[in-house]
Scaffold this motif. Structure first.
Motif, mmCIF file in Angstrom:
data_model
loop_
_atom_site.group_PDB
_atom_site.id
_atom_site.type_symbol
_atom_site.label_atom_id
_atom_site.label_comp_id
_atom_site.label_asym_id
_atom_site.label_seq_id
_atom_site.Cartn_x
_atom_site.Cartn_y
_atom_site.Cartn_z
ATOM 1 N N ARG A 128 4.196 1.355 0.972
ATOM 2 C CA ARG A 128 3.979 2.338 2.042
ATOM 3 C C ARG A 128 2.928 1.837 3.034
ATOM 4 O O ARG A 128 3.110 1.949 4.249
ATOM 5 C CB ARG A 128 3.533 3.667 1.421
ATOM 6 C CG ARG A 128 3.135 4.757 2.421
ATOM 7 C CD ARG A 128 4.310 5.416 3.090
ATOM 8 N NE ARG A 128 4.944 4.618 4.121
ATOM 9 C CZ ARG A 128 6.006 4.975 4.827
ATOM 10 N NH1 ARG A 128 6.582 6.133 4.605
ATOM 11 N NH2 ARG A 128 6.517 4.181 5.732
ATOM 12 N N ARG A 129 1.828 1.269 2.523
ATOM 13 C CA ARG A 129 0.774 0.748 3.406
ATOM 14 C C ARG A 129 1.273 -0.400 4.270
ATOM 15 O O ARG A 129 0.829 -0.567 5.411
ATOM 16 C CB ARG A 129 -0.427 0.297 2.571
ATOM 17 C CG ARG A 129 -1.239 1.441 1.988
ATOM 18 C CD ARG A 129 -2.548 0.942 1.406
ATOM 19 N NE ARG A 129 -2.354 0.132 0.214
ATOM 20 C CZ ARG A 129 -2.304 0.607 -1.026
ATOM 21 N NH1 ARG A 129 -2.455 1.913 -1.238
ATOM 22 N NH2 ARG A 129 -2.127 -0.198 -2.060
ATOM 23 N N ASN A 130 2.205 -1.174 3.730
ATOM 24 C CA ASN A 130 2.729 -2.332 4.466
ATOM 25 C C ASN A 130 3.883 -1.989 5.391
ATOM 26 O O ASN A 130 4.336 -2.855 6.161
ATOM 27 C CB ASN A 130 3.180 -3.415 3.479
ATOM 28 C CG ASN A 130 2.029 -4.008 2.704
ATOM 29 O OD1 ASN A 130 0.877 -3.994 3.159
ATOM 30 N ND2 ASN A 130 2.315 -4.520 1.505
ATOM 31 N N LYS B 24 2.930 2.616 -3.401
ATOM 32 C CA LYS B 24 1.873 2.894 -2.427
ATOM 33 C C LYS B 24 1.562 1.663 -1.577
ATOM 34 O O LYS B 24 1.315 1.759 -0.366
ATOM 35 C CB LYS B 24 0.619 3.385 -3.140
ATOM 36 C CG LYS B 24 0.765 4.766 -3.742
ATOM 37 C CD LYS B 24 -0.494 5.198 -4.461
ATOM 38 C CE LYS B 24 -0.344 6.606 -5.035
ATOM 39 N NZ LYS B 24 -1.564 7.050 -5.754
ATOM 40 N N GLU B 25 1.585 0.505 -2.198
ATOM 41 C CA GLU B 25 1.353 -0.738 -1.443
ATOM 42 C C GLU B 25 2.468 -0.964 -0.426
ATOM 43 O O GLU B 25 2.216 -1.352 0.719
ATOM 44 C CB GLU B 25 1.277 -1.921 -2.417
ATOM 45 C CG GLU B 25 1.074 -3.282 -1.765
ATOM 46 C CD GLU B 25 -0.277 -3.437 -1.078
ATOM 47 O OE1 GLU B 25 -0.410 -4.342 -0.233
ATOM 48 O OE2 GLU B 25 -1.195 -2.642 -1.385
ATOM 49 N N LEU C 262 4.221 1.245 7.424
ATOM 50 C CA LEU C 262 3.802 2.573 7.851
ATOM 51 C C LEU C 262 4.802 3.247 8.781
ATOM 52 O O LEU C 262 4.860 4.479 8.849
ATOM 53 C CB LEU C 262 2.430 2.493 8.535
ATOM 54 C CG LEU C 262 1.271 2.091 7.615
ATOM 55 C CD1 LEU C 262 -0.016 1.933 8.421
ATOM 56 C CD2 LEU C 262 1.081 3.122 6.500
#
Length: 357
Positions: free
Chosen positions: A16-18, A13-14, A20
């Motif tokens: 993915r956030r980094n 998830k981290e 986008l």
């Protein structure tokens, strides 16, 4: 793959956030996991596990109306918009024979499945059903479109929903290196090849010979298969667009074969990708990964059929293209197709020019 070193859900998830803007498939590869393992991190958020029950899914999908079908391999993406019609179930092979969506399905490879409701930047939601093999590699995806009946779509989601602890994914085994068969085996292959009466006999012939598709093509001899130059596919698509010769374009992975039948019009090269961007049909090919391009002749009782087959450096087929032989008097269409591919540049011709110079 060392499962102890795989990223956990929080790390995925981290990432993915980094990242986008990065596609899920590319980010999964960067993380050293499969695409299905990537989705597993989001189960309970915008991802639900579903049962990969094809005999339930495809008849229900027909009721949802227009959707987009996506099948791919490592170097080709094949997208068709339409309705899933005329589903026929089989233990070893199933079919969808719609006017627009034409599939050959190999159910044993459909091992894991998800419903994804991905939130987009504009506040909308991209809905899809996604199916994966035992390793977590994508087999087939179905995306909702504006005309999709979301009530029927959600009925599928509810009908196939499953609650469990999550799947275990198999580790892929390395591909076997090419080993040239004995001269006697090649002679037997040539005899079987020359005796074909229908192209559907081709895969059976390969299984009996215990030889891969690309190995058979490169060993069979120039009377049945000729190697083309690296720019032959680009030349072909430009001419197909100009002359509007209808084709059948096949993209496969172990679990599915997806087919487009008809002309192609809007051809565009973007970076390494050769793209067809037509209404109802998109095709994306990694032209920088074309390791071998062949024109292949297959005898049949109704005459020779010529196809273009493209392979990557791992001997995996990227795409197969035939002339469109569906229905009616096909002689004019086939003669135009045959003339077009006979005009494509052969490597042997280029080598001859170099010697002459």
């Amino acid at each position: 793959m060392n499962t102890n070193s795989l990223p956990d859900a929080a790390a995925i998830k981290e990432a993915r956030r980094n990242n986008l803007k990065m596609r899920e498939r590319d980010l999964a590869t960067q993380l050293g996991i499969s695409e299905a393992q990537f989705l597993e991190a989001f189960v309970g958020d915008h991802v639900d596990r579903i049962e990969p029950d094809l005999d339930v899914f495809f008849p229900m999908l027909n009721q949802a109306g227009e959707v987009m079908a996506l099948s791919r391999n490592d170097n080709a993406v094949h997208e068709k918009t339409g309705v899933y019609e005329k589903f026929s179930a089989g233990k070893h092979a199933s079919m969808v024979l719609g006017q627009d969506i034409d599939l050959r399905i190999f159910p044993k490879h459909w091992q894991h499945a998800y419903h994804v409701a991905k939130p987009l930047d504009d506040g909308s939601v991209q809905r899809s059903f996604q199916f994966f093999d035992a390793h977590g590699d994508a087999v087939h995806k179905v995306f909702a479109r504006e005309a999709t009946d979301l009530e029927k779509w959600n009925l599928m989601r509810e009908r196939l929903h499953r609650e469990d602890a999550g799947p275990v994914f198999k580790v892929a085994t390395p591909a076997k290196a090419f080993e040239a068969p004995a001269e006697k085996a090649v002679a037997a292959l040539r005899e079987s090849w020359a005796g074909m009466e229908d192209t559907h006999q081709f895969q059976t012939m390969l299984r009996k010979a215990r030889i891969s598709r690309h190995d058979a093509i490169r060993l069979i001899g120039e009377d049945f298969a000729e190697r083309l130059t690296g720019d032959a596919v680009n030349i072909l698509f430009d001419r197909l667009s100009e002359e509007q010769v209808p084709i059948m374009a096949f993209v496969r992975n172990p679990g599915i074969l997806q087919i487009h039948s008809g002309p192609v019009r809007n051809i565009k090269q973007v970076g390494p990708w050769l793209n067809v961007l037509d209404s109802g049909f998109h095709l994306h090919l990694r032209s920088d990964r074309f390791a071998a391009i062949w024109v292949v002749r297959k005898p049949t009782k109704n005459g020779d059929i010529f196809s273009i087959e493209v392979f990557d450096e791992h001997d995996e087929q990227i795409i197969l293209i035939n002339g469109d032989r569906r229905g009616g008097d096909v002689s004019e269409r086939v003669s135009r197709w045959d003339a077009m591919i006979h005009a494509l540049p052969r490597i042997s011709e280029m080598e001859g020019l170099e010697v002459a110079q």
